[in-house]
Design an enzyme around this catalytic site. Structure first.
Site, mmCIF file in Angstrom:
data_model
loop_
_atom_site.group_PDB
_atom_site.id
_atom_site.type_symbol
_atom_site.label_atom_id
_atom_site.label_comp_id
_atom_site.label_asym_id
_atom_site.label_seq_id
_atom_site.Cartn_x
_atom_site.Cartn_y
_atom_site.Cartn_z
ATOM 1 N N GLY A 1 8.466 3.590 -6.028
ATOM 2 C CA GLY A 1 9.585 3.851 -5.133
ATOM 3 C C GLY A 1 9.295 4.946 -4.134
ATOM 4 O O GLY A 1 8.135 5.304 -3.908
ATOM 5 N N LEU B 1 9.657 4.618 -0.989
ATOM 6 C CA LEU B 1 8.743 3.777 -0.213
ATOM 7 C C LEU B 1 8.524 4.287 1.204
ATOM 8 O O LEU B 1 9.384 4.931 1.799
ATOM 9 C CB LEU B 1 9.279 2.339 -0.169
ATOM 10 C CG LEU B 1 9.475 1.665 -1.529
ATOM 11 C CD1 LEU B 1 9.921 0.207 -1.340
ATOM 12 C CD2 LEU B 1 8.229 1.723 -2.390
ATOM 13 N N GLY C 1 3.138 2.516 3.995
ATOM 14 C CA GLY C 1 1.959 2.127 3.207
ATOM 15 C C GLY C 1 2.335 1.095 2.145
ATOM 16 O O GLY C 1 1.634 0.100 1.947
ATOM 17 N N HIS C 2 3.467 1.339 1.478
ATOM 18 C CA HIS C 2 3.940 0.372 0.477
ATOM 19 C C HIS C 2 4.306 -0.953 1.148
ATOM 20 O O HIS C 2 3.973 -2.022 0.637
ATOM 21 C CB HIS C 2 5.196 0.912 -0.221
ATOM 22 C CG HIS C 2 4.983 2.148 -1.046
ATOM 23 N ND1 HIS C 2 5.578 3.346 -0.736
ATOM 24 C CD2 HIS C 2 4.251 2.365 -2.169
ATOM 25 C CE1 HIS C 2 5.239 4.248 -1.649
ATOM 26 N NE2 HIS C 2 4.424 3.681 -2.520
ATOM 27 N N GLN D 1 2.665 8.069 -17.055
ATOM 28 C CA GLN D 1 1.501 8.449 -16.250
ATOM 29 C C GLN D 1 1.634 9.826 -15.617
ATOM 30 O O GLN D 1 0.784 10.247 -14.838
ATOM 31 C CB GLN D 1 1.196 7.387 -15.195
ATOM 32 C CG GLN D 1 2.145 7.336 -14.025
ATOM 33 C CD GLN D 1 1.829 6.150 -13.125
ATOM 34 O OE1 GLN D 1 1.981 5.010 -13.528
ATOM 35 N NE2 GLN D 1 1.369 6.422 -11.920
ATOM 36 N N SER E 1 4.497 9.222 -0.969
ATOM 37 C CA SER E 1 5.892 9.540 -1.329
ATOM 38 C C SER E 1 6.083 11.044 -1.455
ATOM 39 O O SER E 1 7.195 11.550 -1.334
ATOM 40 C CB SER E 1 6.241 8.880 -2.664
ATOM 41 O OG SER E 1 5.964 7.517 -2.608
#
Ligand code: AMP
Length: 279
Positions: free
Chosen positions: A28, A30, A33-34, A58, A185
Site C-alpha cells: 500500500g 501506492l 512505481g506500484h 517482514q 512509500s
C-alpha cells in the site's frame, strides 16, 4: 475494479476468469512505481490483480511497522486509474489463519544474508513467506515486482525455482521522481531538508557506474561512494557492487557480465534503498 477482503471470495471470482492473471503484491501507500506494475500487467494482456497487505512478519523494527503509511482509500482510487481489475486487501487472519504455520524455511545461501539481509535480520524470511502465501492464494501466471527491491526479486526468483512454482517473474524498471529519487512509500516521511538530499543516492549510483566503466576497482568505488553519501549528511548502511545473479561482490568491471550497485542509507529517520545496473 472489484475489491476482495476474503480469500474465498477472491478465489471464487478468479476461478471464473479465463485470461492469464498478472499479480502485483504491495504494502500500500501506492505511488507511480506500484501503478507501473499494474500497467505492465495490463499491457501484457493480463487480468491485473493487486494486493495491499502490510506484512507484519517482514518488519524487523516494530516502529517501522507502526509508522508504515496506511492510505487504503487513496490507494484504491489510484489502482482504478491504472485499470486494475481486482484489489485484494485482506486482514491478517486471512493471510495467516490462526494455528497454521506457513513460514517458508528455504536455504537461499548468500542471497538473503548480504546487504539487506545483514541489516534487516528476518526480513527476507517474512517476505518470502508472504509472497509464497499470496501466490498460493492468487495463483497468477505472471508475478510483477520492481527492480527497486533488487535483492527481494533475486530471492523470490530463487524461491520460485526451489519450490518449482509455475509462475513467471517479471521485473519492472524502477520508477523515479524527476530528480532521480526512486519512488518509495517512505518518501512521504522525508523532511524537506532530507528530501533535498535524497537524490544524492541515485547520483552516487550513477557516479559508481561511470567510475567502474573507467576501470576503478569495485572495492575502491564502494569506499568512495560511502564517503560521498556520508559527507552529504546521509547515513549510509552499505554500498555494495555485486554480481547481479549471485549478489556476491565483484572485483572489477571486466570480471563479470552482470553487475549491480545496491545501497541503503538513512535520510534522517527514513531508511531508503536503491540500486543501479552498472553492466
Ligand atoms: P512495496 O509496497 O514497497 O512492498 O512494493 C511493492 C512492489 O512495488 C515491489 O515489487 C516493489 O519492488 C515495487 N516498487 C516499489 N517502488 C517501486 C518503484 N519506484 N519502481 C518500480 N517498482 C517499485
Amino acid at each position: 475494479m472489484l475489491i476482495f477482503k476474503k480469500v474465498a471470495d477472491l478465489r471464487q471470482w478468479l476461478d471464473q476468469q479465463t485470461i492469464p492473471v498478472g499479480f502485483a503484491p504491495t504494502m500500500g501507500a501506492l505511488h507511480d512505481g506500484h501503478l507501473e506494475l499494474i500497467r505492465m500487467a495490463k499491457r501484457e494482456g493480463c487480468l491485473a490483480v493487486a494486493s495491499i497487505f502490510i506484512n507484519p512478519t517482514q518488519f524487523n523494527d516494530p516502529k517501522d511497522l507502526e509508522k508504515y503509511p496506511r492510505t487504503a482509500e487513496k490507494d484504491a482510487a489510484m489502482l482504478l486509474t491504472a485499470d486494475c481489475d481486482a484489489l485484494f486487501i485482506p486482514p491478517v487472519e486471512e493471510v495467516y489463519p490462526p494455528g497454521k504455520d506457513l513460514t517458508i524455511e528455504l536455504d537461499f545461501k548468500q542471497l538473503d544474508k548480504v546487504m539487506e539481509g545483514e541489516f534487516r535480520p528476518g526480513h527476507f524470511k517474512g517476505m518470502a513467506t508472504v509472497v509464497n502465501r499470496l501466490l498460493d492464494i492468487v495463483r497468477p501466471q505472471r508475478l510483477y515486482m520492481g527492480q527497486k527491491d533488487f535483492q527481494q526479486l533475486s530471492i523470490v526468483r530463487d524461491m520460485i525455482r526451489q519450490l518449482g512454482l509455475s509462475v513467471e517473474l517479471v521485473m519492472c524498471p524502477t520508477v523515479r521522481e524527476s530528480d532521480g529519487l526512486a519512488m518509495s512509500s517512505r518518501n512521504v516521511r522525508l523532511s524537506p531538508e532530507m528530501r533535498a538530499l535524497a537524490p544524492l543516492i541515485h547520483q552516487t549510483l550513477q557516479w559508481a557506474k561511470t567510475a567502474m566503466e573507467k576501470g576503478k576497482p569495485a572495492a575502491e568505488t564502494q569506499t568512495e561512494a560511502l564517503e560521498k553519501l556520508a559527507l552529504s549528511g546521509l547515513r549510509p548502511e552499505y554500498f555494495e557492487i555485486v554480481d547481479g545473479t549471485s549478489l556476491l561482490n565483484v572485483g572489477k568491471s571486466s570480471d563479470n557480465d552482470f553487475i549491480v550497485a545496491c545501497t541503503a542509507a538513512f535520510a534522517g529517520e527514513v531508511r531508503l534503498i536503491d540500486n543501479l545496473v552498472l553492466k
